[in-house]
Design a protein around this motif. Structure first.
Motif, short mmCIF file in Angstrom:
data_model
loop_
_atom_site.label_atom_id
_atom_site.label_comp_id
_atom_site.label_asym_id
_atom_site.label_seq_id
_atom_site.Cartn_x
_atom_site.Cartn_y
_atom_site.Cartn_z
N PRO A 274 0.91 -1.56 0.24
CA PRO A 274 0.01 -0.42 -0.21
C PRO A 274 0.93 0.91 0.54
N GLU A 275 0.34 2.49 -0.01
CA GLU A 275 1.09 3.70 -0.63
C GLU A 275 1.47 3.86 1.37
N GLY A 276 2.43 4.74 0.44
CA GLY A 276 3.37 5.00 2.40
C GLY A 276 3.73 3.67 2.63
N THR A 277 3.74 2.82 2.64
CA THR A 277 4.66 1.77 3.14
C THR A 277 6.29 1.97 3.09
N PRO A 278 7.05 1.93 4.11
CA PRO A 278 8.60 2.62 3.88
C PRO A 278 9.03 1.31 2.63
N PRO A 279 10.39 1.49 2.52
CA PRO A 279 10.76 0.76 1.54
C PRO A 279 11.77 -0.21 2.46
N ARG A 280 11.83 -1.91 1.36
CA ARG A 280 12.32 -2.71 2.21
C ARG A 280 13.54 -2.38 2.65
N ALA A 281 14.06 -1.56 2.51
CA ALA A 281 15.17 -1.21 3.53
C ALA A 281 15.47 -0.75 4.65
N ARG A 282 14.25 0.59 4.62
CA ARG A 282 14.15 0.87 6.24
C ARG A 282 12.97 -0.29 6.86
N LEU A 283 12.40 -0.99 6.02
CA LEU A 283 11.99 -1.95 7.20
C LEU A 283 12.27 -3.02 7.91
N ALA A 284 14.06 -2.93 6.99
CA ALA A 284 14.29 -3.80 7.57
C ALA A 284 15.24 -3.15 8.62
N THR A 285 15.65 -2.38 8.63
CA THR A 285 16.32 -1.11 9.47
C THR A 285 15.61 -1.03 10.62
N MET A 286 14.16 -1.18 10.72
CA MET A 286 13.05 -1.08 11.87
C MET A 286 13.03 -2.34 12.43
N ALA A 287 13.10 -3.78 11.38
CA ALA A 287 13.69 -4.99 12.35
C ALA A 287 14.58 -5.60 13.04
N ARG A 288 15.78 -4.79 12.57
CA ARG A 288 16.99 -4.90 13.03
C ARG A 288 16.92 -4.22 14.50
N GLU A 289 16.28 -2.83 14.50
CA GLU A 289 16.61 -1.86 15.26
C GLU A 289 15.52 -3.14 16.38
N GLY A 290 14.12 -3.28 16.36
CA GLY A 290 13.49 -3.98 16.79
C GLY A 290 14.26 -5.82 17.60
N LEU A 291 15.03 -6.06 16.88
CA LEU A 291 15.44 -7.41 16.91
C LEU A 291 17.39 -7.42 17.60
N ALA A 292 17.90 -5.85 18.34
CA ALA A 292 18.28 -5.27 18.43
C ALA A 292 19.48 -6.63 19.48
N ASP A 293 18.39 -6.54 20.43
CA ASP A 293 18.98 -6.89 21.66
C ASP A 293 19.13 -8.47 21.74
N ALA A 294 18.03 -9.43 21.11
CA ALA A 294 17.96 -10.55 20.54
C ALA A 294 18.76 -11.30 19.75
N VAL A 295 19.74 -10.14 19.21
CA VAL A 295 20.75 -9.91 18.06
C VAL A 295 22.04 -10.43 18.88
N ARG A 296 22.04 -9.27 19.99
CA ARG A 296 23.15 -9.76 20.66
C ARG A 296 23.33 -10.57 21.97
N VAL A 297 22.18 -11.27 22.27
CA VAL A 297 22.11 -12.43 23.36
C VAL A 297 22.82 -13.99 22.28
N ALA A 298 22.09 -14.05 21.29
CA ALA A 298 22.73 -15.07 19.76
C ALA A 298 24.15 -14.82 19.92
N ARG A 299 24.51 -13.59 18.92
CA ARG A 299 26.32 -13.38 18.67
C ARG A 299 26.38 -14.21 19.89
N TRP A 300 26.77 -14.02 21.46
CA TRP A 300 26.89 -13.68 22.52
C TRP A 300 27.14 -15.46 22.48
N ALA A 301 26.02 -16.04 22.70
CA ALA A 301 26.14 -17.21 22.67
C ALA A 301 27.12 -18.18 21.81
N GLU A 302 26.34 -17.51 20.26
CA GLU A 302 28.00 -18.20 18.83
C GLU A 302 28.91 -17.85 19.74
#
Length: 468
Positions: free
Chosen positions: A39-67
């Motif tokens: 729909p019109e007004g939806t941000p581009p995929r790159a911006r949506l991916a940035t939002m998702a990265r920001e929202g999941l930053a804490d989960a990524v941090r713990v996963a990378r610590w475990a790795e």
């Protein structure tokens, strides 16, 4: 009087072409059709991916610590493994991570659960390890968005439900949530909770009517009171759960979809539309029947059918069903199952990698993994050993013998890696494929060369009797 002068009839002898090269203009036109746009007004995929990265930053941090902090594989990896088989982080590992990351153990556990639900962490055989999405997190926007959508789909596991929540009541709300989300998207702005509650009550009543759980006749009290289900409490739980994954904001008695939430609802609606346009009508069939229905379709039409079938199912269960079909006795179904898995792509990697340990599926899985890693499809067979290539040759010959024509089986000899027929027969006898005898008998019956047919029949007899 007729003329005896030769005329140019305009007829020409042309080289035969394979069936796959037959005119496919309609398929190509469909392939060039532009993809639907959000729909019109939806941000581009790159911006949506940035939002998702920001929202999941804490989960990524713990996963990378475990790795980085925990050893991979073997008994030493057990601190990261679930104690109950469901991926729960052990107390010792949570305490250690909390100390090193400057968090509380409860926060570490919550971030770990989020990472697991988003596919950043996978649990295999009682051992946790980084998922493919974590490896692709910084470079692949599609992997990020798939991870966020997986978390979005699991909203009911993120936020704890009320104490009085029963499985039946929870299932009703989970089934009703897509309709609530559709209303939020169509409203394109804040929606009062009272309006959502009215819609939820209507939807729950429809569900119970379908199950014949609504007593016949007038009712003097609301559904929520009459059935003992606190729908207002359940709605509050659902909205908090969706807010916890970043799909909406919930405050002041109103709910509003976030850009990510609006995009996810649109994706789900598009998948429903794709599923409804199943070209061959196999969408409701189990995997094996769907694959058989695609056997006579051209490649582009078959891929469209695979996409429609996959769109109507969760990715995990669809991949498991395809692999189960591939383990059957029909080699044609096995080959088509891996064609459908190519349409699935990266989300099937872990399951296909595990399937490579199965003798029956190993050649198909290795080819799939090679192409997934970027190998040219024409060069992918080079990853197979001679024994694996021979097994695949016999399996493919079995499919041709069961569903093809005799000339195709004869031409299949050209696909063997062995330079001569005697060398091929030696390897075929040694490979131990369960369909070896039937394949050799069918090949002997189809081949026009009597001497070669006699050698093939002799090899079939030797395999049948256990001779050298």
């Amino acid at each position: 009087m007729t003329s005896r002068i030769p005329r140019d009839s305009r007829l020409r002898i042309v080289r035969p072409r394979p069936l796959a090269a037959a005119p496919a203009a309609a398929d190509e036109r469909r392939a060039r059709r532009p993809a639907p746009r959000p729909p019109e007004g939806t941000p581009p995929r790159a911006r949506l991916a940035t939002m998702a990265r920001e929202g999941l930053a804490d989960a990524v941090r713990v996963a990378r610590w475990a790795e980085a902090a925990l050893p991979r594989g073997g008994p030493a990896a057990q601190p990261a493994a679930p104690s109950d088989g469901e991926g729960t982080l052990s107390g010792a590992t949570a305490t250690r991570a909390a100390g090193e990351l400057g968090l509380t153990p409860a926060k570490v556990r919550a971030d770990w659960d989020t990472a697991r639900l988003a596919g950043l962490v996978e649990v295999h055989g009682g051992v946790a390890r980084p998922g493919w999405r974590l490896r692709a997190w910084d470079r692949d926007d599609s992997a990020v968005l798939r991870g966020w959508v997986a978390l979005f789909d699991a909203w009911s596991l993120v936020h704890p439900g009320p104490d009085q929540l029963t499985p039946a009541a929870g299932a009703e709300v989970i089934e009703a949530v897509p309709q609530l989300l559709t209303l939020l998207q169509l409203s394109d702005g804040p929606v009062p909770v009272t309006q959502l509650l009215d819609l939820l009550e209507q939807r729950v009543e429809e569900l119970r009517t379908q199950r014949c759980e609504i007593p016949y006749g007038p009712r003097s009290e609301p559904l929520s009171e009459a059935e003992g289900v606190p729908l207002a409490t359940l709605l509050d739980w659902a909205l908090h759960g969706l807010a916890a994954v970043g799909a909406l904001t919930y405050a002041g008695g109103h709910a509003t979809l976030t850009p990510l939430g609006s995009w996810a609802v649109w994706v789900r609606l598009e998948q429903i539309c794709v599923a409804a346009q199943s070209p061959a009508g196999n969408i409701e069939q189990p995997a094996e029947e769907m694959l058989r229905g695609c056997a006579r379709l051209r490649p582009q039409s078959a891929r469209s059918e695979y996409r429609a079938w996959l769109a109507a199912r969760p990715v995990g269960s669809a991949v498991a069903e395809l692999l189960e079909a591939a383990r059957g006795e029909d080699a044609m179904v096995r080959s088509l199952a891996f064609e459908a898995l190519r349409v699935v792509g990266a989300p099937a990697e872990a399951e296909v990698r595990a399937a490579a340990e199965d003798v029956l599926l190993r050649p198909y899985a290795l080819l799939w993994l090679a192409e997934h890693d970027g190998t040219d499809p024409e060069d992918a067979p080079l990853v197979l050993s001679r024994q694996e290539a021979t097994w695949l040759w016999v399996d493919t010959a079995a499919a041709v013998a069961d569903h093809g024509e005799a000339p195709l089986l004869v031409r299949h000899l050209e696909a063997a890696v062995q330079p001569t027929v005697p060398a091929l027969l030696d390897d075929v006898r040694a490979v131990g494929h369960p369909r070896t005898v039937q394949v050799l008998v069918a090949l002997a019956a189809a081949h026009p060369d009597p001497a070669l047919a006699k050698a093939v029949r002799r090899a079939a007899f030797q395999v049948h009797t256990g001779g050298a």
